[in-house]
Structures are given as C-alpha cells and as structure tokens.
Design an enzyme around this catalytic site. Structure first.
Site, short mmCIF file in Angstrom:
data_model
loop_
_atom_site.label_atom_id
_atom_site.label_comp_id
_atom_site.label_asym_id
_atom_site.label_seq_id
_atom_site.Cartn_x
_atom_site.Cartn_y
_atom_site.Cartn_z
CG HIS A 308 -2.06 0.96 1.15
ND1 HIS A 308 -1.95 2.30 1.42
CD2 HIS A 308 -3.33 0.75 0.75
CE1 HIS A 308 -3.13 2.87 1.22
NE2 HIS A 308 -3.98 1.97 0.81
CG ASP A 366 -8.55 -4.15 -2.72
OD1 ASP A 366 -7.77 -3.19 -2.82
OD2 ASP A 366 -9.78 -4.04 -2.83
C1 SDX Z 1 -6.27 0.10 -2.84
O1 SDX Z 1 -4.38 4.62 -2.11
C2 SDX Z 1 -5.32 4.01 -1.40
O2 SDX Z 1 -5.69 4.40 -0.30
C3 SDX Z 1 -5.92 2.79 -2.11
C4 SDX Z 1 -6.95 1.98 -1.34
C5 SDX Z 1 -8.21 2.80 -1.07
O3 SDX Z 1 -8.93 2.47 -0.11
O4 SDX Z 1 -8.51 3.70 -1.91
O5 SDX Z 1 -6.40 1.56 -0.10
C6 SDX Z 1 -7.40 0.75 -2.12
O6 SDX Z 1 -6.02 0.42 -3.96
C7 SDX Z 1 -5.42 -0.89 -2.10
C8 SDX Z 1 -4.22 -1.39 -2.96
C9 SDX Z 1 -4.75 -2.51 -3.88
N1 SDX Z 1 -3.70 -2.89 -4.86
C10 SDX Z 1 -3.06 -4.07 -4.80
O7 SDX Z 1 -3.22 -4.88 -3.91
C11 SDX Z 1 -2.12 -4.31 -5.98
C12 SDX Z 1 -0.78 -4.85 -5.47
N2 SDX Z 1 -0.07 -3.74 -4.75
C13 SDX Z 1 0.92 -2.99 -5.51
O8 SDX Z 1 0.56 -2.77 -6.86
C14 SDX Z 1 1.40 -1.77 -4.73
O9 SDX Z 1 1.69 -2.19 -3.46
C15 SDX Z 1 0.52 -0.54 -4.64
C16 SDX Z 1 0.06 -0.05 -5.97
C17 SDX Z 1 -0.68 -0.80 -3.80
C18 SDX Z 1 1.34 0.57 -3.95
O10 SDX Z 1 2.29 0.97 -4.87
P1 SDX Z 1 3.48 1.93 -4.44
O11 SDX Z 1 3.25 2.67 -3.18
O12 SDX Z 1 3.83 2.70 -5.64
O13 SDX Z 1 4.57 0.87 -4.04
P2 SDX Z 1 5.89 0.69 -4.76
O14 SDX Z 1 5.60 0.22 -6.15
O15 SDX Z 1 6.70 1.93 -4.57
O16 SDX Z 1 6.50 -0.52 -3.93
C19 SDX Z 1 7.65 -0.35 -3.19
C20 SDX Z 1 8.39 -1.66 -3.38
C21 SDX Z 1 8.78 -1.90 -4.84
O17 SDX Z 1 9.93 -2.71 -4.83
P3 SDX Z 1 11.41 -1.99 -4.99
O18 SDX Z 1 11.37 -1.21 -6.27
O19 SDX Z 1 11.54 -1.12 -3.75
O20 SDX Z 1 12.36 -3.15 -5.02
O21 SDX Z 1 7.55 -2.76 -3.01
C22 SDX Z 1 7.33 -3.59 -4.16
C23 SDX Z 1 7.66 -2.75 -5.38
O22 SDX Z 1 8.05 -3.58 -6.46
N3 SDX Z 1 5.93 -3.98 -4.11
C24 SDX Z 1 5.48 -5.20 -4.38
C25 SDX Z 1 4.09 -5.15 -4.15
N4 SDX Z 1 3.74 -3.91 -3.80
C26 SDX Z 1 4.88 -3.18 -3.78
N5 SDX Z 1 6.10 -6.32 -4.76
C27 SDX Z 1 5.32 -7.43 -4.94
N6 SDX Z 1 3.99 -7.45 -4.74
C28 SDX Z 1 3.34 -6.34 -4.35
N7 SDX Z 1 2.03 -6.36 -4.16
#
Ligand code: SDX
Length: 437
Positions: A308, A366
């Site tokens: 998140h 989710d």
């Molecule tokens: C919702 O914003 C809100 O409040 C949203 C929400 C709401 O109520 O409106 O809470 C609802 O959208 C919840 C999120 C649902 N999405 C997912 O579950 C999809 C999977 N999650 C990822 O796509 C991700 O965690 C996000 C989109 C939710 C957050 O993205 P960020 O903040 O841009 O995170 P990031 O990409 O900067 O991640 C930091 C690191 C990265 O690795 P490095 O580059 O540091 O090596 O964490 C990794 C990312 O690759 N990472 C993941 C991951 N989420 C982040 N790696 C594997 N699986 C994941 N799910």
C-alpha cells in the site's frame, strides 16, 4: 527566521527562500510550496505524489505507520463495530454523527432516490451480454447528468446535496442492473422497505418467479464491508474525482471518472485480481513460485492484495475483514473454502519473507474482501463494483468539500520537460533517412 517556516537554500545561487508551514490537526504538517516556482524558478518534482499533499481535508485520516484509519475523527474499528453504512454516510457528508430524527430523515431521502429513470433501461440493453460491469458503471453513471438537470449547478449547495444523495442512492440500483444484464435476468426494482445493503442484495439476486429470502448475515456483512470502503484520503480514484471536479465538471461526470480510476488492478480492481490470483496459485505448494515472480523485477506479476502506498503496517480494514471471514464463510459460504485457507497460508509465508518484511508489504483491504463477496454469491467481476458503491460516499463527500471552498482552483500540475529542445521544421525531401541521436 520565523519558526513556522522551512528555509530552502539554492546551492547554485545561494538564494534562501522561506516557505510557510501549514499545521495539521493530526499527522504530518505540510510545507506550502505555492510560491516556490515564483521565488526560485524551480518546479518541485514528485511523480505519484509520494510526499505531496494535493489539498487539505477534514474527512479522513490514516496513519500508515500505525495502521490507523478514522472518518471525521472516529476510528474505523469503532464505526465498524457500532455503526452502519447509512449512519457513516451521514457522518461523512455532514461531519457529525446524526440524531435519531436526522438519521431517519437521511435514510428516507436515500431510500427514496433509489429508482432509475426508465429510459436508462435501454442503456443496459445496449451493452453486450459479457460487458464487464465496471464498464457499464462508468457509462451509466456518466450519463446521469443527462437526466438530472435540476441538480448540476455546482455553485448551488442544495443542488450539490441533491446530486450527492442521488448518487449514493442510485449506485446499488445501477450496480444490480449491470449484474442482471450480465446474467440475462430481468432488472429488479428497488424495495424501499429494505436496508441499503438488503435492497442491493434483493435487486441482484431476487427473480420474479419465486420469493427472495434475504439472509441477515449477508446483509450485515455487506454493510460492514461497505463502511470499510467509504473513503481513504486522496487515493487515486478520489484524486481523480477532485481533479475532474476542479474544472467545474458536473458531479455525475466526476464520479464516473472516479469509477474509471478505481477499476485499475493496482487500485480497486485488486479485489477481483486477488481471487483470480488465488485461483491461479491453486495450491499452497505453488506459493514459493508465485512469491519468486512477485520479487522478480522483470516479471510484472505483483502479489495482489499486498502492499500500500501509505500503510507500512497491516491495513486496519484488512484486519477487520480477515476476522469477519471466518464468521461469514462458516455461516454463508464454505468454512473450508480452499481459497481462504490458501490466502491465510499465502499471508503467513509472505509476512515471513525478507522481501516483504523489508518493504513493509502487508495485506490491504482487497486481500480478503473478495472471499467474503464470493461467500455472498457475488461474482468476481462485480467485486470492484461493490467497492465503487461504497466509495461513492467518499467521492461525493470529497467533491462537496472541494467545491464548497472559497478559493477553489482548477488542478493543473506542471512537469519536468525532458523532450527535444527547440528545432526547426524540415521539409520531407530534406529529412535525413536516419533520425539524429
Ligand atoms: C487500494 O491509495 C489508497 O488508499 C488505495 C486503497 C483505497 O482504499 O482507496 O487503499 C485501495 O487500492 C489498495 C491497494 C490494492 N492494490 C493491490 O493490492 C495491488 C498490489 N499492490 C501494488 O501494486 C502496490 O503495493 C501498490 C500499488 C498498492 C502501492 O504501490 P506503491 O506505493 O507505488 O509501491 P511501490 O511500487 O513503490 O513498492 C515499493 C516496493 C517496490 O519494490 P522496490 O522497487 O523497492 O524493489 O515494493 C514492491 C515494489 O516492487 N511492491 C510489491 C508489491 N507492492 C509493492 N512487490 C510485490 N507485490 C506487491 N504487491
């Protein structure tokens, strides 16, 4: 040097700029950079808004480190335990918990705006039978302004309130009609004697040929899940609604833009993606393979329902839904739903893995919600529609907050330009065969 300022020093020129600090009532204060470009000649740069507040708001606050969420100052776990969706919707719109008469009047207003204009029926028939319900929602909600000219003057507070009531009331009717279209069954009219979620379940699952028996466990479970999804600060879909609203677009078009943004699998589309992911993993023996994919930067696969932007702790909503799962699955679905067992094992394995620990990737709202939707008989392609129904309260509350501000301005971000510097047009006969650079 005033104490409520931050000083920025340009090391190229030695110029010092003092920027005022805006105080928060809870959480981080903010440095007001409104004059930054004028004073320094620089833009600030923050793609994804990791450190940027786009507005001030009194609606919702979440603490990502503590895993805490509150609506109008009330902690989400207290509202989940003691309140219900219509009361929390009132709280979000009006800022205070209602007196009994206020609550009764509000419920009456909402439940008497649930019918759709009959000519909207032809919209649903126009979609192919296998259209994704979110595609239908975007289209139909965006068209509502064609029917309600009497509540689109955004400068009229009464029009804003009527439009907000209409959208909260009609989203379940539009959602149910989208579902009925996809299964080839006749639309069911609202029954205003039912609760908000009871009415939704009735419109989705009742059929003309036999009486519908509403399950109170399902009705209560959906009400609770809807409370958890009402609002969440300036998430992607809410920011989209605010940006659309800042141009003066009508509220129905703004909410339609929010529905479109919510659909993405990185946002509200994740609940559908989680169930599809669990089906793809199928067995806990396959978890290591999928975790390896989630860590592989060359693989677009992400562990859906994990991570998140703000929560670097357990999402409090996920915690509430997770504890609900056992009760609801035992009473409604399959207490031994292999996907729930798989989700619990997946969570356990991921939370002990250094990659997830180092990045503070925890289950979000989710991760478990889809399992409960499934137990309620809601098909996977309707999961994000459920999210949109609940989030409509947050979208319209955020839109009303923004529009009612005196100095409200159109949102128009700047950019860091990294394209070609100025060059002159070259007639086609004089162009080099291999472009420069
Ligand atoms: C919702 O914003 C809100 O409040 C949203 C929400 C709401 O109520 O409106 O809470 C609802 O959208 C919840 C999120 C649902 N999405 C997912 O579950 C999809 C999977 N999650 C990822 O796509 C991700 O965690 C996000 C989109 C939710 C957050 O993205 P960020 O903040 O841009 O995170 P990031 O990409 O900067 O991640 C930091 C690191 C990265 O690795 P490095 O580059 O540091 O090596 O964490 C990794 C990312 O690759 N990472 C993941 C991951 N989420 C982040 N790696 C594997 N699986 C994941 N799910």
């Amino acid at each position: 040097m005033a104490e409520d300022t931050v000083t920025v020093i340009d090391n190229r020129t030695g110029k010092r700029v003092e920027l005022p600090i805006r105080k928060a009532t809870q959480g981080p204060d903010a440095v007001d950079i409104g004059k930054f470009y004028r004073e320094t000649g620089y833009f600030t740069y923050d793609p994804g808004f990791l450190s940027t507040a786009s507005c001030h708001s009194q609606l919702t606050y979440l603490d990502g480190q503590k895993g805490m969420l509150m609506y109008r100052g009330y902690p989400i776990d207290q509202l989940a335990e003691k309140s219900h969706f219509i009361e929390v919707a009132y709280l979000m719109l009006y800022g205070e918990l209602p007196q009994q008469q206020e609550l009764d009047d509000f419920r009456n207003i909402i439940m008497h705006h649930t019918m759709l204009n009959e000519s909207l029926k032809s919209f649903f028939r126009g979609f192919y039978h296998d259209a994704h319900p979110m595609a239908i929602m975007v289209g139909v909600v965006g068209s509502l302004s064609a029917f309600y000219h009497d509540s689109t003057d955004i400068n009229n507070p009464r029009h804003r309130e009527i439009a907000a009531h209409r959208m909260i009331a009609k989203m379940p009717s539009i959602a149910a009609a989208s579902y009925k279209h996809s299964v080839g069954e006749p639309q069911v009219y609202p029954d205003n004697s039912l609760s908000y979620t009871g009415n939704l379940l009735n419109m989705m699952f009742s059929v003309p040929c036999e009486p519908f028996v509403l399950n109170p466990v399902a009705e209560k479970a959906l009400d609770l899940i809807f409370i958890l999804h009402i609002d969440h600060e300036q998430n992607a879909s809410t920011s989209t609604v605010r940006l659309a609203g800042s141009s003066g677009a009508n509220p129905f078009a703004c909410v339609a833009s929010g529905i479109a943004a919510l659909w993405g699998p990185a946002h509200g589309g994740a609940n559908e993606a989680v169930l599809n992911m669990l089906d793809e993993i199928a067995d806990v023996a396959n978890v290591p393979k999928f975790l390896a994919r989630a860590k592989d930067k060359h693989d677009p696969f992400r562990l859906m329902g994990f991570g998140h932007r703000v929560y670097k702790n357990y999402d409090p909503r996920a915690r509430i839904i997770r504890s609900m799962c056992h009760e609801v699955l035992a009473q409604l679905g399959d207490a031994n739903d292999p996907r729930f067992e798989l989700a619990l094992r997946l969570e356990e394995i991921a939370l002990s893995d250094d990659y997830f620990i180092e990045r503070k990737l925890y289950p979000n709202v989710d991760f478990y919600s889809g399992l409960i939707y499934s137990a309620l008989g809601i098909p996977t392609n309707m999961f994000t529609v459920m999210f949109a129904i609940a989030r409509t309260v947050g979208w319209v509350a955020q839109w009303m907050e923004m529009i009612s501000e005196d100095n409200q301005r159109i949102g128009r971000p700047r950019q860091l330009y990294v394209g070609p510097t100025q060059r002159d047009y070259v007639p086609i006969k004089e162009r080099p065969l291999t472009p420069p650079g």
